[in-house]
Design a protein around this motif. Structure first.
Motif, PDB file in Angstrom:
ATOM      1  N   MET A   1       0.853  -1.175   0.000  1.00 39.12           N
ATOM      2  CA  MET A   1       0.000   0.000   0.000  1.00 39.12           C
ATOM      3  C   MET A   1       0.898   1.237   0.000  1.00 39.12           C
ATOM      4  O   MET A   1       1.785   1.367   0.825  1.00 39.12           O
ATOM      5  N   THR A   2       0.669   2.125  -0.886  1.00 40.27           N
ATOM      6  CA  THR A   2       1.484   3.325  -0.992  1.00 40.27           C
ATOM      7  C   THR A   2       0.763   4.496  -0.361  1.00 40.27           C
ATOM      8  O   THR A   2      -0.381   4.411   0.030  1.00 40.27           O
ATOM      9  N   SER A   3       1.483   5.614  -0.265  1.00 33.43           N
ATOM     10  CA  SER A   3       0.923   6.788   0.393  1.00 33.43           C
ATOM     11  C   SER A   3      -0.318   7.281  -0.328  1.00 33.43           C
ATOM     12  O   SER A   3      -0.371   7.362  -1.552  1.00 33.43           O
ATOM     13  N   GLY A   4      -1.378   7.586   0.426  1.00 27.35           N
ATOM     14  CA  GLY A   4      -2.617   8.078  -0.145  1.00 27.35           C
ATOM     15  C   GLY A   4      -3.528   8.579   0.936  1.00 27.35           C
ATOM     16  O   GLY A   4      -3.102   8.904   2.031  1.00 27.35           O
TER      17      GLY A   4
ATOM     18  N   ALA B   1     -16.611   0.825   2.487  1.00 31.57           N
ATOM     19  CA  ALA B   1     -16.980   2.244   2.544  1.00 31.57           C
ATOM     20  C   ALA B   1     -15.744   3.129   2.483  1.00 31.57           C
ATOM     21  O   ALA B   1     -15.753   4.192   1.850  1.00 31.57           O
ATOM     22  N   GLY B   2     -14.674   2.695   3.132  1.00 30.41           N
ATOM     23  CA  GLY B   2     -13.442   3.470   3.115  1.00 30.41           C
ATOM     24  C   GLY B   2     -12.836   3.577   1.739  1.00 30.41           C
ATOM     25  O   GLY B   2     -12.394   4.660   1.310  1.00 30.41           O
ATOM     26  N   HIS B   3     -12.818   2.464   0.994  1.00 31.91           N
ATOM     27  CA  HIS B   3     -12.291   2.507  -0.375  1.00 31.91           C
ATOM     28  C   HIS B   3     -13.174   3.369  -1.272  1.00 31.91           C
ATOM     29  O   HIS B   3     -12.673   4.103  -2.138  1.00 31.91           O
ATOM     30  N   ARG B   4     -14.454   3.293  -1.058  1.00 29.57           N
ATOM     31  CA  ARG B   4     -15.373   4.091  -1.869  1.00 29.57           C
ATOM     32  C   ARG B   4     -15.178   5.593  -1.618  1.00 29.57           C
ATOM     33  O   ARG B   4     -15.180   6.398  -2.548  1.00 29.57           O
ATOM     34  N   ALA B   5     -14.972   5.957  -0.345  1.00 30.08           N
ATOM     35  CA  ALA B   5     -14.812   7.371  -0.010  1.00 30.08           C
ATOM     36  C   ALA B   5     -13.409   7.890  -0.287  1.00 30.08           C
ATOM     37  O   ALA B   5     -13.225   9.051  -0.635  1.00 30.08           O
ATOM     38  N   GLY B   6     -12.402   7.014  -0.121  1.00 31.52           N
ATOM     39  CA  GLY B   6     -11.019   7.460  -0.250  1.00 31.52           C
ATOM     40  C   GLY B   6     -10.447   7.380  -1.640  1.00 31.52           C
ATOM     41  O   GLY B   6      -9.414   7.987  -1.926  1.00 31.52           O
ATOM     42  N   GLY B   7     -11.081   6.605  -2.521  1.00 33.12           N
ATOM     43  CA  GLY B   7     -10.599   6.509  -3.886  1.00 33.12           C
ATOM     44  C   GLY B   7      -9.538   5.441  -4.072  1.00 33.12           C
ATOM     45  O   GLY B   7      -9.234   4.650  -3.176  1.00 33.12           O
ATOM     46  N   ALA B   8      -8.933   5.448  -5.239  1.00 33.92           N
ATOM     47  CA  ALA B   8      -8.020   4.379  -5.642  1.00 33.92           C
ATOM     48  C   ALA B   8      -6.789   4.291  -4.757  1.00 33.92           C
ATOM     49  O   ALA B   8      -6.224   3.210  -4.570  1.00 33.92           O
ATOM     50  N   ASP B   9      -6.334   5.435  -4.202  1.00 38.25           N
ATOM     51  CA  ASP B   9      -5.119   5.435  -3.389  1.00 38.25           C
ATOM     52  C   ASP B   9      -5.402   5.322  -1.899  1.00 38.25           C
ATOM     53  O   ASP B   9      -4.507   5.535  -1.078  1.00 38.25           O
ATOM     54  N   ALA B  10      -6.614   4.975  -1.528  1.00 37.99           N
ATOM     55  CA  ALA B  10      -6.975   4.925  -0.111  1.00 37.99           C
ATOM     56  C   ALA B  10      -6.188   3.840   0.626  1.00 37.99           C
ATOM     57  O   ALA B  10      -6.008   2.734   0.120  1.00 37.99           O
ATOM     58  N   VAL B  11      -5.712   4.183   1.811  1.00 35.74           N
ATOM     59  CA  VAL B  11      -5.100   3.229   2.728  1.00 35.74           C
ATOM     60  C   VAL B  11      -6.067   3.076   3.894  1.00 35.74           C
ATOM     61  O   VAL B  11      -6.248   3.984   4.686  1.00 35.74           O
ATOM     62  N   VAL B  12      -6.729   1.924   3.954  1.00 40.01           N
ATOM     63  CA  VAL B  12      -7.780   1.698   4.944  1.00 40.01           C
ATOM     64  C   VAL B  12      -7.188   0.954   6.130  1.00 40.01           C
ATOM     65  O   VAL B  12      -6.553  -0.089   5.971  1.00 40.01           O
ATOM     66  N   VAL B  13      -7.412   1.487   7.321  1.00 40.56           N
ATOM     67  CA  VAL B  13      -6.869   0.900   8.553  1.00 40.56           C
ATOM     68  C   VAL B  13      -8.007   0.658   9.534  1.00 40.56           C
ATOM     69  O   VAL B  13      -8.708   1.602   9.917  1.00 40.56           O
ATOM     70  N   VAL B  14      -8.192  -0.597   9.927  1.00 38.28           N
ATOM     71  CA  VAL B  14      -9.163  -0.927  10.975  1.00 38.28           C
ATOM     72  C   VAL B  14      -8.421  -0.855  12.307  1.00 38.28           C
ATOM     73  O   VAL B  14      -7.530  -1.667  12.585  1.00 38.28           O
ATOM     74  N   LEU B  15      -8.769   0.110  13.124  1.00 42.18           N
ATOM     75  CA  LEU B  15      -7.997   0.374  14.337  1.00 42.18           C
ATOM     76  C   LEU B  15      -8.234  -0.648  15.434  1.00 42.18           C
ATOM     77  O   LEU B  15      -7.342  -0.909  16.242  1.00 42.18           O
ATOM     78  N   SER B  16      -9.426  -1.202  15.519  1.00 36.63           N
ATOM     79  CA  SER B  16      -9.727  -2.219  16.539  1.00 36.63           C
ATOM     80  C   SER B  16     -10.382  -3.401  15.838  1.00 36.63           C
ATOM     81  O   SER B  16     -11.603  -3.527  15.804  1.00 36.63           O
ATOM     82  N   ALA B  17      -9.549  -4.260  15.267  1.00 37.20           N
ATOM     83  CA  ALA B  17     -10.045  -5.339  14.423  1.00 37.20           C
ATOM     84  C   ALA B  17     -10.244  -6.624  15.217  1.00 37.20           C
ATOM     85  O   ALA B  17      -9.628  -6.840  16.269  1.00 37.20           O
TER      86      ALA B  17
END
Length: 404
Positions: free
Chosen positions: A1-4, A114-130
């Motif tokens: 995952m790259t910066s986004g 939802a995170g990918h949809r809102a953040g776009g192609a470069d989104a880095v999605v992090v679940v903080l309490s998985a």
């Protein structure tokens, strides 16, 4: 995952208490323009902080909304099952907990989508309490993401292991982060195909450090006179905490002490015993508390007490609290890795885990001579990043590099 775009998912953000709120707000502020997904809403304090730093909220829609609804329904069914089956044999009581694991997986997948949809192609999605289970399923249904797994509470039984195996390729979309080496080793052993590394979850910034004015104001609010010794005991009384040692140590103590207890759940019977001790004055902050209350509790104390049962290897947010706020620590040597890091620190007094006499001695010594405060470099020495460092790390993770 790259910066986004950094997308922060916190399924428990609607519940007060814990360290999730501070980390969520700090990462959103550090990144500057984060997207936040909280499926069940936010407590008012955290919502105000996120709004102030310009974080953008997002909600599951379409297929994500279906997954969220299914997860919520399963969790409600699991809660009912736990109540109905509480007197059944252990193997029966495990069933609702297995349903909860599946429910959490569906909710996480909905939020990642939802995170990918809102953040776009470069989104880095992090679940903080998985969740500690079904990592590949969450990746398969939700998409690429990073997941912080704080501890392993419920393990997968055979049906869930089968589900996980069927979605095995989804693990390639996931990087798991464990807050300690002990948790990392357990996850790696249980999920051999899952990329997992140790990385502190907590963040600490010197701007949070308490000053003398904070201390005076907090002690006045609790009614603690100048010169008298006070310690704090923070957080719910969960099974991994050794409250028997604290109880026995207080009964052995022969010096006057103010004890500030904050959190939930607590044991009223134990609290009543402490109230009856003539040399201990109890100050109570019951229930889940807000960040400003946390600061006040630590500001009032000459040291924080952390007593855990031998072998507990999960991250201690209370140790990070001490570093963050600049408060000395009375700590059991329950975790060899943590003990090794803190053994030479002059702001920490270690005592043997399970030994009330050791804690009594530490409390008595504290009454005679205060411990120094942690230095400004203490967080770095313990491997606790700043919020800016953590946000930069999360947005630079290379999934392919970590799977090699």
């Amino acid at each position: 995952m790259t910066s986004g775009v950094l997308v922060l998912v916190e399924p428990g953000a609607h519940r007060p208490g814990g360290h999730r709120h501070r980390t969520l707000a700090a990462l959103a502020q550090a990144h500057g323009c984060a997207v936040v997904v909280t499926p069940y809403g936010l407590i008012e304090e955290t919502a105000a902080e996120l709004h102030a730093v310009g974080a953008r909220p997002a909600r599951p829609a379409g297929g994500g909304a279906v997954l969220l609804a299914a997860g919520a329904w399963l969790e409600a069914a699991a809660a009912g099952g736990r109540r109905a089956l509480r007197r059944c044999p252990v193997w029966v009581r495990r069933v609702p907990h297995q349903v909860s694991l599946l429910a959490r997986c569906l909710v996480e997948a909905a939020c990642v989508r939802a995170g990918h949809r809102a953040g776009g192609a470069d989104a880095v999605v992090v679940v903080l309490s998985a969740s500690e289970a079904l990592h590949g399923v969450a990746g398969w249904l939700g998409g690429r993401h990073v997941r912080f797994v704080h501890e392993v509470v419920t393990t997968e039984d055979a049906p869930l292991r089968l589900v996980g195996a069927l979605a095995g390729r989804g693990a390639r979309r996931v990087v798991a982060l464990a807050p300690t080496e002990a948790v990392r080793a357990e996850l790696a052993a249980r999920f051999p195909g899952l990329p997992v590394r140790a990385r502190a979850f907590a963040v600490a910034d010197s701007s949070d450090r308490l000053v003398e004015e904070d201390r005076q104001r907090a002690r006045a609010a609790f009614g603690i006179p100048p010169g008298q010794t006070a310690v704090c005991l923070v957080g719910g009384w969960w099974p991994y905490k050794d409250l028997d040692v604290v109880d026995a140590a207080l009964h052995r103590l022969r010096v006057r002490l103010h004890l500030v207890v904050a959190g939930s759940p607590l044991d009223d019977r134990v609290l009543d015993r402490w109230r009856d001790l003539g040399h201990v004055r109890l100050h109570l902050v019951p229930g889940p508390f807000l960040e400003r209350q946390r600061r006040e509790v630590y500001a009032a104390a000459d040291a924080a007490v952390v007593a855990r049962r031998p072998g507990v290897g999960k991250e201690s947010g209370l140790v990070t609290d001490a570093v963050q706020f600049g408060v000395p620590l009375l700590l059991s040597d329950h975790d060899p890795a943590l003990t090794a890091l803190l053994a030479e620190q002059d702001w920490v007094r270690l005592f043997p885990a399970g030994d009330p006499g050791g804690l009594t001695a530490a409390l008595s010594d504290l009454a005679g001579a205060r411990l120094p405060r942690p230095s400004l470099s203490a967080a770095s020495a313990l491997g606790v990043p700043t919020a800016a460092e953590q946000a930069a790390f999360l947005t630079r993770i290379d999934l392919q590099e970590m799977t090699r």
